[in-house]
Design a protein around this motif. Structure first.
Motif, mmCIF file in Angstrom:
data_model
loop_
_atom_site.group_PDB
_atom_site.id
_atom_site.type_symbol
_atom_site.label_atom_id
_atom_site.label_comp_id
_atom_site.label_asym_id
_atom_site.label_seq_id
_atom_site.Cartn_x
_atom_site.Cartn_y
_atom_site.Cartn_z
ATOM 1 N N ASN A 131 0.878 -1.075 -0.001
ATOM 2 C CA ASN A 131 -0.084 -0.024 0.026
ATOM 3 C C ASN A 131 0.887 1.266 -0.095
ATOM 4 N N ILE A 132 0.232 2.495 -0.441
ATOM 5 C CA ILE A 132 1.232 3.552 -0.513
ATOM 6 C C ILE A 132 0.284 4.610 0.270
ATOM 7 N N ILE A 133 0.811 5.375 1.224
ATOM 8 C CA ILE A 133 0.103 6.423 1.622
ATOM 9 C C ILE A 133 0.874 7.971 1.412
ATOM 10 N N ALA A 134 0.580 8.503 0.339
ATOM 11 C CA ALA A 134 1.268 9.734 -0.080
ATOM 12 C C ALA A 134 0.297 10.233 -0.860
ATOM 13 N N ALA A 135 0.666 11.667 -1.641
ATOM 14 C CA ALA A 135 -0.343 12.333 -2.470
ATOM 15 C C ALA A 135 -0.909 11.352 -3.777
ATOM 16 N N LYS A 136 -1.772 11.558 -3.974
ATOM 17 C CA LYS A 136 -2.454 10.857 -5.022
ATOM 18 C C LYS A 136 -1.457 10.897 -6.432
ATOM 19 N N THR A 137 -0.703 11.959 -6.654
ATOM 20 C CA THR A 137 -0.276 12.182 -7.752
ATOM 21 C C THR A 137 1.008 11.379 -7.610
ATOM 22 N N ALA A 138 1.737 11.216 -6.353
ATOM 23 C CA ALA A 138 2.725 10.382 -6.243
ATOM 24 C C ALA A 138 2.485 8.926 -6.457
ATOM 25 N N ILE A 139 1.475 8.548 -6.059
ATOM 26 C CA ILE A 139 0.929 7.122 -6.255
ATOM 27 C C ILE A 139 0.894 6.671 -7.655
ATOM 28 N N LYS A 140 0.128 7.767 -8.444
ATOM 29 C CA LYS A 140 -0.171 7.455 -9.840
ATOM 30 C C LYS A 140 1.284 7.536 -10.479
ATOM 31 N N GLU A 141 2.156 8.242 -10.199
ATOM 32 C CA GLU A 141 3.604 8.183 -10.723
ATOM 33 C C GLU A 141 4.405 6.798 -10.339
ATOM 34 N N ILE A 142 4.216 6.443 -9.113
ATOM 35 C CA ILE A 142 4.852 5.109 -8.713
ATOM 36 C C ILE A 142 4.137 3.862 -9.371
ATOM 37 N N VAL A 143 2.862 4.186 -9.601
ATOM 38 C CA VAL A 143 2.175 2.918 -10.309
ATOM 39 C C VAL A 143 2.610 2.887 -11.627
ATOM 40 N N GLY A 144 2.880 4.052 -12.237
ATOM 41 C CA GLY A 144 3.324 4.201 -13.805
ATOM 42 C C GLY A 144 5.082 3.738 -13.965
ATOM 43 N N LEU A 145 5.666 4.013 -12.895
ATOM 44 C CA LEU A 145 6.890 3.628 -13.088
ATOM 45 C C LEU A 145 6.968 2.097 -12.719
ATOM 46 N N GLN A 146 6.215 1.323 -11.842
ATOM 47 C CA GLN A 146 6.018 0.049 -11.767
ATOM 48 C C GLN A 146 5.795 -0.747 -13.045
ATOM 49 N N ALA A 189 5.833 0.463 -16.165
ATOM 50 C CA ALA A 189 6.881 0.518 -17.109
ATOM 51 C C ALA A 189 8.242 -0.418 -16.874
ATOM 52 N N GLU A 190 8.809 -0.580 -15.494
ATOM 53 C CA GLU A 190 9.781 -1.444 -15.213
ATOM 54 C C GLU A 190 9.444 -2.772 -15.248
ATOM 55 N N PHE A 191 8.199 -3.317 -14.718
ATOM 56 C CA PHE A 191 7.908 -4.522 -14.206
ATOM 57 C C PHE A 191 6.751 -5.236 -15.108
ATOM 58 N N GLY A 192 6.088 -4.296 -15.998
ATOM 59 C CA GLY A 192 4.749 -4.809 -16.401
ATOM 60 C C GLY A 192 3.778 -4.836 -15.841
ATOM 61 N N LYS A 193 3.911 -4.734 -14.532
ATOM 62 C CA LYS A 193 2.669 -4.935 -13.544
ATOM 63 C C LYS A 193 2.622 -4.142 -12.384
ATOM 64 N N ASN A 194 1.548 -3.889 -11.577
ATOM 65 C CA ASN A 194 1.353 -2.946 -10.410
ATOM 66 C C ASN A 194 1.597 -3.576 -9.321
ATOM 67 N N PHE A 195 2.379 -3.263 -8.217
ATOM 68 C CA PHE A 195 2.453 -3.760 -6.957
ATOM 69 C C PHE A 195 1.880 -2.973 -5.879
ATOM 70 N N TYR A 196 1.048 -2.109 -6.180
ATOM 71 C CA TYR A 196 0.229 -1.195 -5.555
ATOM 72 C C TYR A 196 -0.877 -1.874 -5.057
#
Length: 112
Positions: free
Chosen positions: A75-90, A92-99
């Motif tokens: 889980n991520i407790i952060a600003a919604k923009t940060a969560i969106k960025e992290i999901v996007g990075l995941q 792009a890098e792993f082909g799946k979302n770990f959030y």
């Protein structure tokens, strides 16, 4: 993920303290010494609830990407923009979302 000798020693001491019954522990290491690697290693073997609290959004990104690299849903407790960025990075890098909002492992920003 291979830990350096001093990181292995730190992990060993943490586990020893837990086995002695201590529940609240703090590990202090210098900048650049691999604290993120250490807690990611510990969390990859941990079955209970956990929270990683960081003081900057950049460290939220770093922690989440390393947890994802180790296949740890979180889980991520952060600003919604940060969560969106992290999901996007995941994605792009792993082909799946770990959030996963209901995961027992959480990464939290102090600001949030």
């Amino acid at each position: 993920m291979d830990l350096r000798l001093y990181q292995k020693q730190a992990v060993k001491k943490i586990y020893e303290k837990w086995e002695m019954g201590h529940q609240s522990l703090m590990l202090q290491l210098s900048t650049g010494s691999g604290k993120t690697f250490i807690f990611s290693h510990i969390l990859s073997n941990h079955k209970g609830a956990s929270i990683v609290i960081v003081h900057r959004v950049e460290l939220v990104h770093q922690a989440c990407l390393l947890l994802a690299k180790n296949g740890i849903p979180h889980n991520i407790i952060a600003a919604k923009t940060a969560i969106k960025e992290i999901v996007g990075l995941q994605m792009a890098e792993f082909g799946k979302n770990f959030y996963h909002p209901y995961s027992s492992c959480t990464v939290a920003s102090v600001d949030t």
